[in-house]
Scaffold this active site. Structure first.
Site, PDB file in Angstrom:
ATOM      1  N   LYS A  80      50.569  11.293  44.051  1.00  0.00           N
ATOM      2  CA  LYS A  80      50.328  12.511  44.834  1.00  0.00           C
ATOM      3  C   LYS A  80      48.856  12.570  45.214  1.00  0.00           C
ATOM      4  CE  LYS A  80      49.272  16.885  44.072  1.00  0.00           C
ATOM      5  NZ  LYS A  80      48.538  17.150  45.319  1.00  0.00           N
ATOM      6  N   PHE A 134      40.270  15.567  45.800  1.00  0.00           N
ATOM      7  CA  PHE A 134      39.913  15.359  47.208  1.00  0.00           C
ATOM      8  C   PHE A 134      38.689  14.462  47.387  1.00  0.00           C
ATOM      9  CE2 PHE A 134      36.758  18.612  46.222  1.00  0.00           C
ATOM     10  CZ  PHE A 134      35.668  18.205  46.975  1.00  0.00           C
ATOM     11  N   SER A 161      39.879  18.947  38.732  1.00  0.00           N
ATOM     12  CA  SER A 161      39.119  20.030  38.093  1.00  0.00           C
ATOM     13  C   SER A 161      39.652  20.338  36.693  1.00  0.00           C
ATOM     14  CB  SER A 161      39.205  21.279  38.959  1.00  0.00           C
ATOM     15  OG  SER A 161      40.547  21.730  38.958  1.00  0.00           O
ATOM     16  N   GLU A 212      30.198  23.891  37.252  1.00  0.00           N
ATOM     17  CA  GLU A 212      30.067  22.705  38.116  1.00  0.00           C
ATOM     18  C   GLU A 212      30.017  23.218  39.558  1.00  0.00           C
ATOM     19  OE1 GLU A 212      33.605  20.279  38.548  1.00  0.00           O
ATOM     20  OE2 GLU A 212      32.388  18.461  38.661  1.00  0.00           O
ATOM     21  N   CYS A 269      31.952  13.314  40.976  1.00  0.00           N
ATOM     22  CA  CYS A 269      32.035  13.756  39.575  1.00  0.00           C
ATOM     23  C   CYS A 269      30.872  13.181  38.775  1.00  0.00           C
ATOM     24  CB  CYS A 269      33.341  13.316  38.961  1.00  0.00           C
ATOM     25  SG  CYS A 269      33.473  11.547  38.880  1.00  0.00           S
TER      26      CYS A 269
HETATM   27  P1  NAD Z   1      41.656  20.027  41.890  1.00  0.00           P
HETATM   28  O1  NAD Z   1      41.881  20.166  40.440  1.00  0.00           O
HETATM   29  O2  NAD Z   1      41.591  21.239  42.718  1.00  0.00           O
HETATM   30  O3  NAD Z   1      42.820  19.116  42.507  1.00  0.00           O
HETATM   31  C1  NAD Z   1      43.218  17.895  41.899  1.00  0.00           C
HETATM   32  C2  NAD Z   1      44.731  17.763  41.995  1.00  0.00           C
HETATM   33  O4  NAD Z   1      45.345  18.761  41.188  1.00  0.00           O
HETATM   34  C3  NAD Z   1      45.246  17.935  43.403  1.00  0.00           C
HETATM   35  O5  NAD Z   1      46.171  16.910  43.670  1.00  0.00           O
HETATM   36  C4  NAD Z   1      45.875  19.314  43.407  1.00  0.00           C
HETATM   37  O6  NAD Z   1      47.020  19.391  44.224  1.00  0.00           O
HETATM   38  C5  NAD Z   1      46.248  19.551  41.965  1.00  0.00           C
HETATM   39  N1  NAD Z   1      46.053  20.946  41.563  1.00  0.00           N
HETATM   40  C6  NAD Z   1      45.017  21.751  41.895  1.00  0.00           C
HETATM   41  N2  NAD Z   1      45.130  22.945  41.289  1.00  0.00           N
HETATM   42  C7  NAD Z   1      46.252  22.898  40.557  1.00  0.00           C
HETATM   43  C8  NAD Z   1      46.894  23.819  39.687  1.00  0.00           C
HETATM   44  N3  NAD Z   1      46.385  25.031  39.458  1.00  0.00           N
HETATM   45  N4  NAD Z   1      48.035  23.441  39.094  1.00  0.00           N
HETATM   46  C9  NAD Z   1      48.529  22.220  39.306  1.00  0.00           C
HETATM   47  N5  NAD Z   1      47.971  21.308  40.118  1.00  0.00           N
HETATM   48  C10 NAD Z   1      46.847  21.623  40.739  1.00  0.00           C
HETATM   49  O7  NAD Z   1      40.353  19.122  42.058  1.00  0.00           O
HETATM   50  P2  NAD Z   1      39.562  18.824  43.401  1.00  0.00           P
HETATM   51  O8  NAD Z   1      38.855  20.041  43.836  1.00  0.00           O
HETATM   52  O9  NAD Z   1      40.458  18.131  44.359  1.00  0.00           O
HETATM   53  O10 NAD Z   1      38.505  17.741  42.878  1.00  0.00           O
HETATM   54  C11 NAD Z   1      37.222  18.084  42.419  1.00  0.00           C
HETATM   55  C12 NAD Z   1      37.178  18.082  40.913  1.00  0.00           C
HETATM   56  O11 NAD Z   1      37.584  16.822  40.428  1.00  0.00           O
HETATM   57  C13 NAD Z   1      35.784  18.301  40.361  1.00  0.00           C
HETATM   58  O12 NAD Z   1      35.862  19.154  39.254  1.00  0.00           O
HETATM   59  C14 NAD Z   1      35.340  16.917  39.933  1.00  0.00           C
HETATM   60  O13 NAD Z   1      34.381  16.872  38.905  1.00  0.00           O
HETATM   61  C15 NAD Z   1      36.637  16.350  39.478  1.00  0.00           C
HETATM   62  N6  NAD Z   1      36.594  14.905  39.480  1.00  0.00           N
HETATM   63  C16 NAD Z   1      36.465  14.291  38.288  1.00  0.00           C
HETATM   64  C17 NAD Z   1      36.369  12.912  38.244  1.00  0.00           C
HETATM   65  C18 NAD Z   1      36.207  12.216  36.939  1.00  0.00           C
HETATM   66  O14 NAD Z   1      36.441  11.017  36.895  1.00  0.00           O
HETATM   67  N7  NAD Z   1      35.838  12.913  35.880  1.00  0.00           N
HETATM   68  C19 NAD Z   1      36.419  12.157  39.428  1.00  0.00           C
HETATM   69  C20 NAD Z   1      36.570  12.842  40.640  1.00  0.00           C
HETATM   70  C21 NAD Z   1      36.658  14.218  40.655  1.00  0.00           C
END
Ligand code: NAD
Length: 518
Positions: free
Chosen positions: A195, A171, A248, A403, A303
């Protein structure tokens, strides 16, 4: 491929989007060049984080819709892969122009759905745009190698696309992260199923509209929505050859394992805990400014946010000044002029951050600035957390281990650079780490010994521009080929090595045959 007659052609997306902002409309799917109303039975409300108003509703795509999208992408691949690299380069040039002309529109959609302040939202678009611009150089990136291995025999390599690839987005950067993925995939000749985050899909939808506008053929980019079931489809369907994930740890590990077990390439950027090490010889003013901006900016939902400051020696005396500056930051709705940081994404994310702040108190740290209960008069329902500074934290505490992903700076103390390096290196994450110093020797030592994939020297958020790649490591990355730049091109392509033998004497024979026929 026959387009499904189940779907009716809808009004142009631009008119849908304007309705999206003001009324509770739905987010469409983008399949085979059409914006389609989903037949889903389950929908997710996207709420403005400053007001809780429902901005749009996002469908959990049905199995039929997912299948249609994959079918469309697979069908489009056979033609798209045969377009010349110059055609794809031109599309990237056109796309960068279209995005540049729509920066404000994209940014406003990001503010409405994600909550960040307008200047950050513009930055979100601009950092993604840089990847599109870099893909205008795809002709260079795809150059192969060639050598004459023996008389009349050559060996050469070509980089070929994989086929259908998928992108699963978080997000926090609704424009930048989709743009880390699909432009590289498309420029290298793949087709893509994207997605976006179900919490803020609007920017990705505008990007799809722009792709359509610049004539990227139907099916080359498809957008599907949803959560677990959509992810399960993308990581298992045989037509999908590679999966790019950013998000995440929990989701990333699941997706990486599932995708690779199903024989797909996968690159997964995960969570982070980025440290800034402040040495006593640093430029005080510069270091304090940099830490305040990188810890609290974008409400800490980056991130690469600096979430831990390691104060070496006397620099602990700089903490009061950091607090003074943090107090002056204006927390407000993202469209408000002068706002420095906006709300957090959801009430749940706010609650989680608040409980981690409480855990710091319970575990014996000092919360020197407590942003809990922050009220913004104009937005009484917003998910606001004011800048928070936790001091005297130890590495065993929850506030250090987890985090927090909010505007929270955790401060730890170290006696020497050695101690600071040991602390940073013991952390399970390895996204970014920065050092503030005037000593070239200390900086060089830090750069060499720190176990983080992206190092800043007097730079708080060292995200590489796209002539490089985004190179998180340790617990912040799964896979072996990074996002964008040369690595990104490698991820989305496979090498083919050809050895050819054209015998010298056959040329003579061919010439003789030709002269007989003249
Ligand atoms: P999230 O993992 O909740 O969601 C990311 C995607 O995964 C979404 O499209 C979601 O629909 C899907 N998803 C979520 N939970 C799932 C599950 N249990 N099973 C399958 N799919 C699932 O992440 P978020 O809250 O949207 O983003 C924040 C996180 O992203 C933070 O941890 C941040 O550090 C990380 N992030 C990392 C980078 C990087 O380059 N390292 C960049 C941006 C964000």
């Amino acid at each position: 491929f026959v387009r499904s007659s189940r779907y009716s052609r809808l009004a142009p997306f631009s008119s849908l989007l304007s309705r999206t902002i003001s009324t509770q409309t739905t987010t469409k799917l983008f399949i085979n060049g059409e914006f389609i109303e989903s037949q889903a039975s389950e929908w997710i409300d996207v709420r403005n984080p400053a007001t809780q108003e429902v901005v749009t509703r996002v469908p959990k795509s049905t199995p039929h819709e997912l299948n249609e999208a994959a079918h469309s992408a697979q069908h489009a691949f056979s033609e798209w892969r045969r377009t010349s690299v110059l055609t794809r380069q031109r599309k990237m040039l056109d796309l960068q122009h279209a995005i540049r002309n729509n920066i404000d529109r994209l940014a406003e959609s990001i503010v409405a759905e994600q909550g960040k302040v307008l200047s950050d939202a513009r930055g979100d678009v601009l950092r993604g745009l840089q990847v599109v611009e870099s893909m205008a150089g795809i002709t260079e990136y795809l150059l192969g190698h060639k050598i004459e291995v023996s008389a009349d025999m050559d060996t050469y390599t070509v980089r070929e696309p994989l086929g259908v690839v998928a992108g699963i987005c978080p997000f926090n950067f609704p424009a930048m992260i989709p743009l880390w993925m699909f432009p590289v995939a498309l420029a290298t000749g793949n087709t893509c199923l994207l997605k976006p985050s179900e919490r803020d899909p609007g920017a990705a939808m505008i990007l799809a509209e722009l792709c359509d506008q610049v004539g990227i053929p139907r099916g080359v980019l498809n957008i599907v929505h949803g959560s677990h079931d959509t992810v399960n489809f993308l990581t298992a369907d045989k037509r999908v050859r590679a999966v790019s994930f950013v998000g995440s740890d929990k989701a990333g590990k699941y997706i990486y394992e599932r995708a690779t077990q199903n024989g797909k390439r996968c690159q997964a950027n995960l969570g982070a805990k980025n440290h800034a090490v402040v040495l006593p010889d640093a430029d005080r003013e510069h270091a304090i400014n940099a830490i305040v901006g990188a810890a609290f900016g974008a409400a800490g939902q980056r991130c690469m946010a600096l979430s831990v400051a390691v104060f070496v020696g006397d620099t602990i005396d700089w903490i009061p000044e950091i607090i003074e500056r943090a107090k002056k930051l204006r927390v407000d709705g993202g469209m408000e002029q002068g706002a420095d940081l906006g709300p957090m994404i959801t009430p749940e994310a706010l609650k989680r951050a608040e409980s981690l702040i409480q855990s710091a108190i319970d575990e014996g740290a000092n919360v020197l600035l407590d942003g809990r209960g922050y009220k913004v008069a104009k937005y009484p329902n917003g998910n606001f957390l004011g800048p928070t500074v936790i001091d005297d934290a130890s590495s065993s505490m929850q506030c250090y281990q987890q985090e927090i992903f909010g505007p929270v700076l955790t401060c730890v103390h170290a006696k020497t650079l050695d101690d600071a390096l040991a602390l940073v290196n013991a952390n399970r994450y390895g996204n970014g780490a920065s050092v503030f110093t005037r000593s070239g020797a200390c900086a060089r030592r830090f750069q060499t010994e720190v176990e983080a994939g992206q190092v800043g020297i007097n730079v708080p958020i060292p995200v590489p521009l796209p002539m490089f790649s985004f190179t998180g490591n340790k617990g912040s990355f799964l896979g072996d080929t990074n996002f964008y730049g040369r690595s990104g091109v490698s991820f989305y392509t496979q090498l083919k090595t050809i050895t050819s033998h054209w015998r010298h004497q056959d040329a003579q024979a061919a010439e003789e045959r030709a002269s007989v026929h003249m």
